[in-house]
Motif scaffolding. Structure first.
Motif, PDB file in Angstrom:
ATOM      1  N   LYS A 297       0.834  -1.200   0.000  1.00  0.00           N
ATOM      2  CA  LYS A 297       0.000   0.000   0.000  1.00  0.00           C
ATOM      3  C   LYS A 297       0.874   1.257   0.000  1.00  0.00           C
ATOM      4  O   LYS A 297       0.515   2.277  -0.609  1.00  0.00           O
ATOM      5  N   VAL A 298       2.019   1.187   0.668  1.00  0.00           N
ATOM      6  CA  VAL A 298       2.940   2.323   0.697  1.00  0.00           C
ATOM      7  C   VAL A 298       3.488   2.593  -0.701  1.00  0.00           C
ATOM      8  O   VAL A 298       3.604   3.744  -1.138  1.00  0.00           O
ATOM      9  N   GLU A 299       3.812   1.523  -1.437  1.00  0.00           N
ATOM     10  CA  GLU A 299       4.306   1.653  -2.803  1.00  0.00           C
ATOM     11  C   GLU A 299       3.268   2.355  -3.682  1.00  0.00           C
ATOM     12  O   GLU A 299       3.590   3.251  -4.466  1.00  0.00           O
TER      13      GLU A 299
ATOM     14  N   ALA B 261      14.906  18.007  10.109  1.00  0.00           N
ATOM     15  CA  ALA B 261      16.181  18.355   9.477  1.00  0.00           C
ATOM     16  C   ALA B 261      16.631  17.303   8.472  1.00  0.00           C
ATOM     17  O   ALA B 261      17.425  17.599   7.580  1.00  0.00           O
ATOM     18  N   THR B 262      16.136  16.083   8.605  1.00  0.00           N
ATOM     19  CA  THR B 262      16.596  15.001   7.733  1.00  0.00           C
ATOM     20  C   THR B 262      15.464  14.332   6.957  1.00  0.00           C
ATOM     21  O   THR B 262      15.664  13.306   6.330  1.00  0.00           O
ATOM     22  N   VAL B 263      14.266  14.931   7.003  1.00  0.00           N
ATOM     23  CA  VAL B 263      13.125  14.300   6.334  1.00  0.00           C
ATOM     24  C   VAL B 263      13.364  14.193   4.834  1.00  0.00           C
ATOM     25  O   VAL B 263      13.926  15.082   4.203  1.00  0.00           O
ATOM     26  N   SER B 264      12.961  13.078   4.266  1.00  0.00           N
ATOM     27  CA  SER B 264      13.057  12.849   2.832  1.00  0.00           C
ATOM     28  C   SER B 264      11.991  11.832   2.456  1.00  0.00           C
ATOM     29  O   SER B 264      11.365  11.202   3.314  1.00  0.00           O
ATOM     30  N   MET B 265      11.800  11.669   1.168  1.00  0.00           N
ATOM     31  CA  MET B 265      10.858  10.674   0.691  1.00  0.00           C
ATOM     32  C   MET B 265      11.244   9.290   1.208  1.00  0.00           C
ATOM     33  O   MET B 265      10.388   8.486   1.592  1.00  0.00           O
ATOM     34  N   MET B 266      12.546   8.999   1.242  1.00  0.00           N
ATOM     35  CA  MET B 266      13.001   7.687   1.689  1.00  0.00           C
ATOM     36  C   MET B 266      12.797   7.497   3.187  1.00  0.00           C
ATOM     37  O   MET B 266      12.434   6.413   3.636  1.00  0.00           O
ATOM     38  N   SER B 267      13.006   8.555   3.979  1.00  0.00           N
ATOM     39  CA  SER B 267      12.805   8.411   5.419  1.00  0.00           C
ATOM     40  C   SER B 267      11.330   8.233   5.751  1.00  0.00           C
ATOM     41  O   SER B 267      10.975   7.496   6.678  1.00  0.00           O
ATOM     42  N   ILE B 268      10.463   8.883   4.981  1.00  0.00           N
ATOM     43  CA  ILE B 268       9.016   8.689   5.174  1.00  0.00           C
ATOM     44  C   ILE B 268       8.629   7.257   4.817  1.00  0.00           C
ATOM     45  O   ILE B 268       7.905   6.581   5.553  1.00  0.00           O
TER      46      ILE B 268
ATOM     47  N   GLU C  87       7.054   1.688   6.347  1.00  0.00           N
ATOM     48  CA  GLU C  87       7.312   0.255   6.237  1.00  0.00           C
ATOM     49  C   GLU C  87       7.599  -0.360   7.607  1.00  0.00           C
ATOM     50  O   GLU C  87       7.266  -1.522   7.857  1.00  0.00           O
ATOM     51  N   ALA C  88       8.173   0.437   8.499  1.00  0.00           N
ATOM     52  CA  ALA C  88       8.513  -0.069   9.836  1.00  0.00           C
ATOM     53  C   ALA C  88       7.334  -0.017  10.802  1.00  0.00           C
ATOM     54  O   ALA C  88       7.408  -0.582  11.898  1.00  0.00           O
ATOM     55  N   HIS C  89       6.246   0.643  10.431  1.00  0.00           N
ATOM     56  CA  HIS C  89       5.079   0.792  11.310  1.00  0.00           C
ATOM     57  C   HIS C  89       3.806   0.421  10.551  1.00  0.00           C
ATOM     58  O   HIS C  89       2.937   1.272  10.317  1.00  0.00           O
ATOM     59  N   PRO C  90       3.678  -0.857  10.163  1.00  0.00           N
ATOM     60  CA  PRO C  90       2.536  -1.269   9.336  1.00  0.00           C
ATOM     61  C   PRO C  90       1.181  -1.031   9.998  1.00  0.00           C
ATOM     62  O   PRO C  90       0.191  -0.804   9.300  1.00  0.00           O
ATOM     63  N   ASP C  91       1.125  -1.077  11.320  1.00  0.00           N
ATOM     64  CA  ASP C  91      -0.160  -0.871  11.999  1.00  0.00           C
ATOM     65  C   ASP C  91      -0.633   0.580  11.927  1.00  0.00           C
ATOM     66  O   ASP C  91      -1.816   0.862  12.175  1.00  0.00           O
ATOM     67  N   ASP C  92       0.286   1.497  11.599  1.00  0.00           N
ATOM     68  CA  ASP C  92      -0.063   2.919  11.539  1.00  0.00           C
ATOM     69  C   ASP C  92      -0.263   3.427  10.119  1.00  0.00           C
ATOM     70  O   ASP C  92      -0.624   4.589   9.925  1.00  0.00           O
TER      71      ASP C  92
END
Length: 366
Positions: free
Chosen positions: A173-175, A223-230, A235-240
């Motif tokens: 779904k994230v993809e 300060a470090t937000v990016s498309m990849m960090s989002i 991906e690390a918090h599937p329940d959210d």
């Protein structure tokens, strides 16, 4: 938004003598072919397709050197620096994802990309219901009435189920969400074939950045937000995932297209293929498609091997988050590496608009 145009010379453009804008001329040829049938709408800045036509017509001549390309633009355009009344210019970047898909749903590949539904209609001042937000350019037509279309949450909970609108199915779904954000994708099927999906329409709701939401909640460092960090956080918090993605009510529908040229991007809002590294999404209300822009950013070094970004580009796309006279979104190309380059681009930049010579006097250029 208020701004002014400051006449400058080509020598005032940082790095102009080192740039090679031949690919911009190639993109202009594609624009010329399109506008011969349907001219672009003129933005509030006032540069029209008629103003651009001398340069569009001249673009048919062969130009195969950097010197020749720069001479072409110096002959046909006059540069102006865009000076916003408040703040400065700002650039981000976007790309065309490549994702593995299946034509039919299974236990793994079960998240669809949808075609435009028949009950989604265009809205303008002639049919907008009283009281509907003027922002909405699409709505639901039902029983002779137009109303707000169901949003991302309603669609993902089954509003479109059973209509046969699914183009293909992805495994995440994230993809799918990031395909929505980018507005296009290359679809990779198990047999090795490729298809492309490009933007067809949207529900009409405001775009709400999930990165901003995660920053406000203290989940990601601003300060470090990016498309990849989002993406990594989701991906690390599937329940959210559902709750966070549903914060962005806007939902995108697609049309299918062939991948005719591996080197070019999708056909975007200007109805021509995007030129990687040379295509810019701009505020469509202000700017006209087909207008060249020179972008200079000392801090943006990730796109040119550590060198400051100093490059001529062509306005070929737009986006709901691209608002203002000196706001742009750089198309970096297709695939994973292009996504890596695009993901962290959030940089101040100087914007220079190239006004056709015949129109330059209107803006104070001698």
């Amino acid at each position: 938004m208020s701004f002014r145009l400051e006449p400058v010379s080509f020598d005032d453009l940082p790095g102009w003598r080192d740039d090679d804008p031949t690919k911009v001329i190639e993109a202009m040829r594609r624009c010329r072919k399109h506008v011969s049938n349907k001219p672009y709408r003129t933005g509030s800045m006032g540069i029209s397709v008629d103003d651009l036509m001398p340069a569009f017509s001249a673009s048919s001549a062969d130009v195969d050197t950097a010197d020749g390309a720069r001479a072409f633009f110096e002959k046909h355009f006059a540069p102006f620096r865009i000076k916003p009344e408040a703040g400065s210019g700002f650039v981000t970047a976007f790309y065309e994802p490549e994702i593995e898909v299946r034509a039919e749903a299974d236990e793994t590949y079960r998240y669809p990309l949808y075609r435009r539904p028949a009950d989604l209609v265009d809205i303008d001042d002639t049919n907008r219901p009283d009281g509907m937000d003027p922002y909405f350019a699409f709505g639901l037509s039902e029983d002779g009435r137009i109303s707000e279309y169901p949003d991302r949450r309603a669609i993902e909970q089954g509003y479109l189920a059973g209509r046969g609108l699914e183009i293909a199915y992805a495994k995440s779904k994230v993809e799918v969400f990031f395909v929505h954000v980018q507005g296009a994708a290359r679809l990779l099927f198990p047999n090795g074939s490729r298809r492309r999906v490009t933007y067809a329409a949207k529900t009409g709701h405001y775009f709400s950045a999930v990165g901003k939401l995660l920053i406000e909640r203290g989940k990601i460092d601003a300060a470090t937000v990016s498309m990849m960090s989002i993406r990594d956080w989701l991906e690390a918090h599937p329940d959210d995932v559902d709750e966070v993605l549903w914060h962005n009510r806007s939902f995108i529908f697609f049309r299918e297209a062939a991948v005719e040229d591996e080197h070019l991007g999708p056909i975007a809002a200007a109805k021509v293929s995007l030129e990687p590294g040379r295509s810019l999404a701009v505020d469509r209300l202000i700017h006209t498609f087909g207008v060249p822009f020179y972008i200079a950013s000392e801090s943006l070094t990730r796109l040119d091997d550590g060198k400051p970004f100093q490059r001529l580009m062509l306005a070929l796309d737009t986006g709901s988050a691209i608002v203002g006279p000196a706001r742009g979104d750089i198309f970096t190309g297709s695939g994973f590496e292009a996504g890596e380059r695009a993901g962290a681009v959030r940089n101040p930049a100087d914007f220079y608009v190239f006004v056709p010579k015949a129109a330059a006097a209107r803006y104070g250029h001698a």
